[in-house]
Design an enzyme around this catalytic site. Structure first.
Site, PDB file in Angstrom:
ATOM      1  N   TYR A 171     -37.674   1.767-118.849  1.00 37.63           N
ATOM      2  CA  TYR A 171     -36.568   1.007-118.271  1.00 37.63           C
ATOM      3  C   TYR A 171     -36.889  -0.480-118.281  1.00 37.63           C
ATOM      4  CZ  TYR A 171     -34.343   5.230-116.309  1.00 37.63           C
ATOM      5  OH  TYR A 171     -33.708   6.437-116.142  1.00 37.63           O
ATOM      6  N   LYS A 204     -37.284   8.685-122.104  1.00 40.24           N
ATOM      7  CA  LYS A 204     -36.066   8.617-121.305  1.00 40.24           C
ATOM      8  C   LYS A 204     -35.604   7.171-121.227  1.00 40.24           C
ATOM      9  CE  LYS A 204     -34.301   9.030-116.590  1.00 40.24           C
ATOM     10  NZ  LYS A 204     -34.626   9.195-115.157  1.00 40.24           N
TER      11      LYS A 204
END
Length: 304
Positions: A171, A204
């Site tokens: 992220y 992810k």
């Protein structure tokens, strides 16, 4: 465990991994309603420590109980359940043999503003709990990123040495990025590539927007005419950035949104080659019957 051609193909992409690591990856991919398809859906529940219990669970009080999340993942036939140490420990004796689990090894909290995460678990604990792998978050663009990289390198090395897979939450966050920059296509592709280079088995990331944040990257996107006109095309580019699809990439569901928007987003991601979904708040913050319905529809999307 008899492997499908799709799973054999995926395992062949992890050329340096041991038979034990490949067995754990196969166990993950051969579990649940998407077994053998090469697609996967994971339920991640680390929001309690990340955002606080009330913000995470008050809208659906049953979700305060870790057993609720184990049962939600099991009853909908998901591939795995991922959570921090305490939550996994709560249900390990009853549920761990019923679904593959992933121990999230680091977490942030909203009581400070540092773009960093603290270690909250270990590879040793993941083995004790019978997990197939570990999860770890990195914040590319953070002032703490190089420390995160060093920690991750050591953790992945240890995990692979004992046969565990690694799922990396990549992220981008930090002083050089505004909110638009965090999900810009060039930044998300960069984040996926960094995670792949760090040795992640599964990456992810958030669904990328068409925004281009980095000036030098923007020049290349425009010169080479990289198609980022739709989420499907942007997903294709993300997969290309993850070693031309040789690494599994799954996409988060993000903050609470409508069912229609959620399903349309994942349909576009799937059409672009995404390997699956890792979705938490958009299901456990809904009544159980609604969560079951949405997860079943997501399974149908990735099964086709």
């Amino acid at each position: 465990m008899k492997l499908t051609p799709q799973i054999k193909h995926i395992l062949n992409n992890y050329e340096s991994d041991s038979p034990v690591t490949k067995r754990n990856l196969a166990r993950l991919l051969m579990h649940g309603k998407l077994s053998g398809t090469g697609k996967l859906i994971i339920l991640p529940v680390d929001q309690g420590v990340e955002h606080g219990p009330a913000r995470s669970f008050a809208v659906n009080p049953a979700a305060y109980d870790p057993h609720y999340h184990y049962e939600l993942a099991i009853d909908t036939g998901l591939n795995a359940y991922a959570a921090p140490l305490g939550a996994l420990e709560c249900g390990a004796g009853i549920y761990a043999h019923q679904i593959p689990t992933i121990l999230k090894l680091n977490n942030a909290n909203c009581l400070n503003n540092a773009k960093n995460q603290g270690i909250t678990g270990s590879v040793k604990e993941a083995l004790r709990l019978g997990c197939v792998g570990i999860g770890y978050t990195i914040y590319p663009a953070s002032d703490y990123f190089y420390d995160q990289m060093r920690n991750l390198q050591e953790i992945i090395e240890e995990a692979k040495s004992v046969g565990l897979i690694s799922v990396i939450w990549s992220y981008p966050r930090g002083p050089s990025l505004d909110k638009d920059g965090e999900t810009a296509i060039d930044v998300c592709a960069y984040a996926a590539h960094i995670a792949a280079q760090m040795g992640a088995h599964i990456i992810k990331i958030k669904p990328p927007t068409a925004h281009l944040h980095l000036p030098e990257a923007k020049k290349v996107y425009e010169k080479e005419k990289i198609d980022i006109s739709s989420l499907t095309k942007r997903t294709e580019h993300i997969m290309q950035s993850a070693f031309a699809g040789r690494r599994l990439v799954i996409f988060s569901g993000g903050t609470h949104t409508s069912e229609k928007n959620l399903l349309e987003t994942y349909q576009s991601l799937k059409d672009g080659g995404a390997n699956g979904a890792i979705i938490g708040r958009n299901v456990f913050q809904r009544p159980r019957h609604e969560a079951l319905e949405i997860l079943n529809k997501l399974v149908d999307i990735f099964k086709k």
